[in-house]
Scaffold this motif. Sequence first.
Motif, PDB file in Angstrom:
ATOM      1  N   UNK A  38     -11.483 -23.130 -27.008  1.00 56.25           N
ATOM      2  CA  UNK A  38     -11.130 -24.267 -26.168  1.00 56.25           C
ATOM      3  C   UNK A  38     -11.795 -25.558 -26.650  1.00 56.25           C
ATOM      4  N   UNK A  39     -13.032 -25.440 -27.138  1.00 54.82           N
ATOM      5  CA  UNK A  39     -13.721 -26.639 -27.613  1.00 54.82           C
ATOM      6  C   UNK A  39     -13.009 -27.171 -28.856  1.00 54.82           C
ATOM      7  N   UNK A  40     -12.664 -26.246 -29.760  1.00 55.91           N
ATOM      8  CA  UNK A  40     -11.953 -26.647 -30.976  1.00 55.91           C
ATOM      9  C   UNK A  40     -10.588 -27.227 -30.596  1.00 55.91           C
ATOM     10  N   UNK A  41      -9.906 -26.555 -29.682  1.00 58.50           N
ATOM     11  CA  UNK A  41      -8.605 -27.044 -29.205  1.00 58.50           C
ATOM     12  C   UNK A  41      -8.714 -28.456 -28.666  1.00 58.50           C
ATOM     13  N   UNK A  42      -9.749 -28.685 -27.873  1.00 57.88           N
ATOM     14  CA  UNK A  42      -9.922 -30.012 -27.275  1.00 57.88           C
ATOM     15  C   UNK A  42     -10.095 -31.085 -28.338  1.00 57.88           C
ATOM     16  N   UNK A  43     -10.857 -30.737 -29.397  1.00 62.05           N
ATOM     17  CA  UNK A  43     -11.076 -31.719 -30.462  1.00 62.05           C
ATOM     18  C   UNK A  43      -9.768 -32.001 -31.202  1.00 62.05           C
ATOM     19  N   UNK A  44      -8.999 -30.937 -31.450  1.00 67.09           N
ATOM     20  CA  UNK A  44      -7.715 -31.109 -32.128  1.00 67.09           C
ATOM     21  C   UNK A  44      -6.797 -31.989 -31.277  1.00 67.09           C
ATOM     22  N   UNK A  45      -6.703 -31.679 -29.992  1.00 67.90           N
ATOM     23  CA  UNK A  45      -5.845 -32.463 -29.100  1.00 67.90           C
ATOM     24  C   UNK A  45      -6.311 -33.910 -29.028  1.00 67.90           C
ATOM     25  N   UNK A  46      -7.630 -34.106 -29.096  1.00 65.64           N
ATOM     26  CA  UNK A  46      -8.155 -35.460 -29.016  1.00 65.64           C
ATOM     27  C   UNK A  46      -7.712 -36.296 -30.225  1.00 65.64           C
ATOM     28  N   UNK A  47      -7.773 -35.690 -31.412  1.00 66.29           N
ATOM     29  CA  UNK A  47      -7.318 -36.395 -32.620  1.00 66.29           C
ATOM     30  C   UNK A  47      -5.840 -36.774 -32.469  1.00 66.29           C
TER      31      UNK A  47
ATOM     32  N   UNK B   8       2.410 -28.671 -33.927  1.00 62.25           N
ATOM     33  CA  UNK B   8       2.171 -27.320 -33.414  1.00 62.25           C
ATOM     34  C   UNK B   8       0.684 -27.007 -33.365  1.00 62.25           C
ATOM     35  N   UNK B   9       0.135 -27.109 -32.158  1.00 60.07           N
ATOM     36  CA  UNK B   9      -1.311 -26.990 -32.017  1.00 60.07           C
ATOM     37  C   UNK B   9      -1.811 -25.576 -32.331  1.00 60.07           C
ATOM     38  N   UNK B  10      -1.048 -24.568 -31.914  1.00 56.89           N
ATOM     39  CA  UNK B  10      -1.497 -23.174 -32.088  1.00 56.89           C
ATOM     40  C   UNK B  10      -1.791 -22.855 -33.554  1.00 56.89           C
ATOM     41  N   UNK B  11      -0.853 -23.252 -34.409  1.00 60.13           N
ATOM     42  CA  UNK B  11      -1.017 -22.932 -35.826  1.00 60.13           C
ATOM     43  C   UNK B  11      -2.192 -23.713 -36.423  1.00 60.13           C
ATOM     44  N   UNK B  12      -2.292 -24.989 -36.038  1.00 55.97           N
ATOM     45  CA  UNK B  12      -3.413 -25.802 -36.519  1.00 55.97           C
ATOM     46  C   UNK B  12      -4.726 -25.186 -36.058  1.00 55.97           C
ATOM     47  N   UNK B  13      -4.728 -24.761 -34.793  1.00 59.28           N
ATOM     48  CA  UNK B  13      -5.932 -24.162 -34.236  1.00 59.28           C
ATOM     49  C   UNK B  13      -6.368 -22.934 -35.039  1.00 59.28           C
ATOM     50  N   UNK B  14      -5.403 -22.058 -35.368  1.00 55.95           N
ATOM     51  CA  UNK B  14      -5.821 -20.840 -36.067  1.00 55.95           C
ATOM     52  C   UNK B  14      -6.289 -21.155 -37.485  1.00 55.95           C
ATOM     53  N   UNK B  15      -5.723 -22.198 -38.093  1.00 52.59           N
ATOM     54  CA  UNK B  15      -6.183 -22.590 -39.431  1.00 52.59           C
ATOM     55  C   UNK B  15      -7.609 -23.139 -39.366  1.00 52.59           C
ATOM     56  N   UNK B  16      -7.853 -24.018 -38.401  1.00 50.80           N
ATOM     57  CA  UNK B  16      -9.193 -24.607 -38.270  1.00 50.80           C
ATOM     58  C   UNK B  16     -10.219 -23.515 -37.938  1.00 50.80           C
TER      59      UNK B  16
ATOM     60  N   UNK C  18     -20.809 -22.550 -36.354  1.00 50.96           N
ATOM     61  CA  UNK C  18     -20.891 -22.023 -35.002  1.00 50.96           C
ATOM     62  C   UNK C  18     -20.510 -23.137 -34.027  1.00 50.96           C
ATOM     63  N   UNK C  19     -19.763 -22.736 -33.015  1.00 51.04           N
ATOM     64  CA  UNK C  19     -19.257 -23.721 -32.067  1.00 51.04           C
ATOM     65  C   UNK C  19     -19.857 -23.453 -30.698  1.00 51.04           C
ATOM     66  N   UNK C  20     -20.374 -24.487 -30.071  1.00 51.97           N
ATOM     67  CA  UNK C  20     -20.850 -24.340 -28.694  1.00 51.97           C
ATOM     68  C   UNK C  20     -19.642 -24.313 -27.758  1.00 51.97           C
ATOM     69  N   UNK C  21     -19.709 -23.458 -26.735  1.00 54.10           N
ATOM     70  CA  UNK C  21     -18.594 -23.400 -25.785  1.00 54.10           C
ATOM     71  C   UNK C  21     -18.835 -24.301 -24.576  1.00 54.10           C
ATOM     72  N   UNK C  22     -20.076 -24.743 -24.392  1.00 60.07           N
ATOM     73  CA  UNK C  22     -20.355 -25.665 -23.291  1.00 60.07           C
ATOM     74  C   UNK C  22     -21.040 -26.898 -23.856  1.00 60.07           C
ATOM     75  N   UNK C  23     -21.207 -27.926 -23.023  1.00 56.80           N
ATOM     76  CA  UNK C  23     -21.826 -29.168 -23.484  1.00 56.80           C
ATOM     77  C   UNK C  23     -23.178 -29.417 -22.827  1.00 56.80           C
ATOM     78  N   UNK C  24     -23.716 -28.392 -22.178  1.00 56.13           N
ATOM     79  CA  UNK C  24     -24.968 -28.553 -21.429  1.00 56.13           C
ATOM     80  C   UNK C  24     -26.070 -29.171 -22.295  1.00 56.13           C
ATOM     81  N   UNK C  25     -26.726 -30.203 -21.747  1.00 57.76           N
ATOM     82  CA  UNK C  25     -27.737 -30.932 -22.500  1.00 57.76           C
ATOM     83  C   UNK C  25     -29.155 -30.497 -22.137  1.00 57.76           C
ATOM     84  N   UNK C  26     -29.342 -30.138 -20.887  1.00 59.77           N
ATOM     85  CA  UNK C  26     -30.692 -29.829 -20.406  1.00 59.77           C
ATOM     86  C   UNK C  26     -30.663 -28.567 -19.562  1.00 59.77           C
TER      87      UNK C  26
END
Lengths: 461, 461
Positions: B1-10, B341-349, B359-367
């Motif tokens: 989901x984090x990777x997806x969000x970044x892709x969608x943001x671009x 096509x986000x799905x295909x881009x997602x699986x490539x990334x 490694x990807x963090x799944x949350x954004x918790x700072x503290x």
Amino acid sequence: MVVREKILDVIVSCFKRHGAKGLDTPAFELKDMLTEKYGEDSRLIYDLKDQGGELLSLRYDLTVPFARYMAMNKLKKMKRYHVGKVWRRESPTVVQGRYREFCQCDFDIAGHFDPMIPDAECLKIICEILSGLQLGDFLIKESRDCHGSERKSIDKALGLLPLSLQVSDRRILDGMFAVCGVPESKFRATCSSIDKLDKISWKDVRHEMVAQKGLAPEVADRIGDYVQCHGGVSLVEQLFQDPRLSQSKQALEGLRDLKLLYEYLTLFGIAEKISFDLSLARGLDYYTGVIYEAVLLQNPAEAEEEPLNVGSVAAGGRYDELVGMFNPKGHKVPCVGLSIGVERIFSIVEQRMKTFGEKIRTTETQVFVATPQKNFLQERLKLIAELWDAGIKAELLYKNNPKLLTQLHYCENMGIPLVVIIGEEELKEGVLKLRSVASREEVAIKRENLVAEIQKRLFES
Amino acid sequence: MVVREKILDVIVSCFKRHGAKGLDTPAFELKDMLTEKYGEDSRLIYDLKDQGGELLSLRYDLTVPFARYMAMNKLKKMKRYHVGKVWRRESPTVVQGRYREFCQCDFDIAGHFDPMIPDAECLKIICEILSGLQLGDFLIKESRDCHGSERKSIDKALGLLPLSLQVSDRRILDGMFAVCGVPESKFRATCSSIDKLDKISWKDVRHEMVAQKGLAPEVADRIGDYVQCHGGVSLVEQLFQDPRLSQSKQALEGLRDLKLLYEYLTLFGIAEKISFDLSLARGLDYYTGVIYEAVLLQNPAEAEEEPLNVGSVAAGGRYDELVGMFNPKGHKVPCVGLSIGVERIFSIVEQRMKTFGEKIRTTETQVFVATPQKNFLQERLKLIAELWDAGIKAELLYKNNPKLLTQLHYCENMGIPLVVIIGEEELKEGVLKLRSVASREEVAIKRENLVAEIQKRLFES
């Protein structure tokens, strides 16, 4: 869509601030998975046509799919949010589908934890989101006894509606029904009558319970004494002492949890925003403990007497059995969560913006590329590509030779703040004009400085 | 989901940079609206069960609903983007719904404009998005004749796949079929054979055309001469002179538009990234002019000879008739658009991240709010509410008395950078410890300075 995006941004930022990760589940569920989860509302589920393969339905909410996901993946704990569409077969005469499709924003905490800590966090999240959206003025419960709740004066200048955030517990409700003499077979029917108390008067609800649901009048009156109670933590204390209710073990469990919940809500600084209301009876079958709901009320000036319910904007509760229903071995994972109804919030915000004459831009374009010259399409295309490549939001008209006035009108209509104008004379000298649409001021700028100047102006504004 | 969000943001940032507004249409369409729009693929449409009301289907793409929306609301022009799910009944044996649900990101320009300006912008957008996502290395067309295209050396260190962005025009394709002697009734069948050229060899395609589709061998050979041509604008020039193709008025129109398109692509600085490829034959029925598609190819080292098609990641084209099909009076609104096509881009990334061990963090918790003390839940709750209210992303464990080691391990596992530790001694003096998880350094901080110190550290990092 712009307003929607801002609303979603407030909501999702809050979910992330509380450490949730995003999760997405498919729009379909197996038809079997959704049956017997929603009580009477099951008839509103959309089924897919049998075109071969499994029988599928469209999801009715995001909670049941989350529980199904937890069970299928044998997960023991998770804190997730989900923003997604749900579908309900309401008012099937409407031709367009939009009113049968809703966007929901859910936050849930699943796992075995010490009591009421996640529950308190869910209420904190609702408070943060409703405050962040400036949706309404929380009704502050100052009075401490039954029937007594005072309302802060509503800030009409801001157009805020009174906002009531109520909490209760399924176990207190069930215990109350039992001690009042409702036969267990009539718990649900009685519950659905109680649920109408935010829309019709106690007198009418009482009539329905006696005439239609077949309760004895004295049973209805006993219930009436309770469901008209609302207050804060002091009402919890008071009900502990209630000779009738304290006979129910279930009710006492609910009261003990509510007392602890109020302790945590006090630490979070939100206890006085949340009223304990015995008339709160969420319809869905899967709740097992604490339940809560935030409703916007009509402005007292407009309502005749008591402010009427305008609509629920957030709701949720504890559902400790749902994951176990999807697990073949019945392994339970306790859950608590909340759901924000974006559609209703959107229409309230939109209504307020209309009232206050706020205009909303539908695009974010920062710069428009214009020319008074004929045959300057090539120059415009070259320039706009430079702006795009520098990350600047830019537009031009898709015409070979648009009139300058047409181009400037477009900027005014669309609220685009800056215009770059390419003139013949200026082009020879490597100079462009940068125009502020609001002030109509124009300055000459060297082409090589254009991107930097635009970025400076956008940063300052 | 984090990777997806970044892709969608671009993707969404790019759409907004080009002045599009967001638009959302319902997931259902009337069944009738979707028939005869998708050719052979119509069998993949999901229908809803007839539960009363109209016959509905789930949308198959975002283009047809957009055209329907334009026609229903009698709109003459619009530039919109839409990020949404679409559903297709592919591989119905898969139990889970996720592979039959796709996320698409569409951008479309509707309206009567001067030729090829919006079309060029669509290709510019595809280039910006694919570059922004660092998905692959554009194959640069340097060679200028048929059969000649040279490949830049692929930067394997970055794990980038070769990326081919192709353009053609439906009218050139149809004109080519006509002059090669394909009967009009076989245009579509021939088209669907051609469409396989990115997966199987010309020899096999030729066999299919002759043996299955019933084309004369000499007709197939004539087509073969064309569809193996790819190049840049010079191929357009060359085909203008082609004695056979230049007999088709339709083909000449297409060539003229492609020539103009390449002019604009040159101004946008992307002409050499886009190859004109006569084997490009998008399957959907509604395209009427320019068509384009971006495909990722297998790495030449891994592929045996020619790099194979890994998958289409972006595609689109001009569809000038579709809006008119939904308008009762047949009023047309020309449109051009693209779909990512986000799905295909997602699986490539995701694949690339796995290869490079990111490694990807799944949350954004700072503290994280921790304590070594027993019975300090109240202190933790009070403190975390302060952090949340200051907009800081914070978490704690939902236990009354968690062990300090458990709390610190949680931070390491989740990648949370900072920990506030509440100790008994420190609390008396109004002091807290702030610990960096990475360096394990701890400093004492006055409680009233905590929020400011955290914000400073987060800003610096």
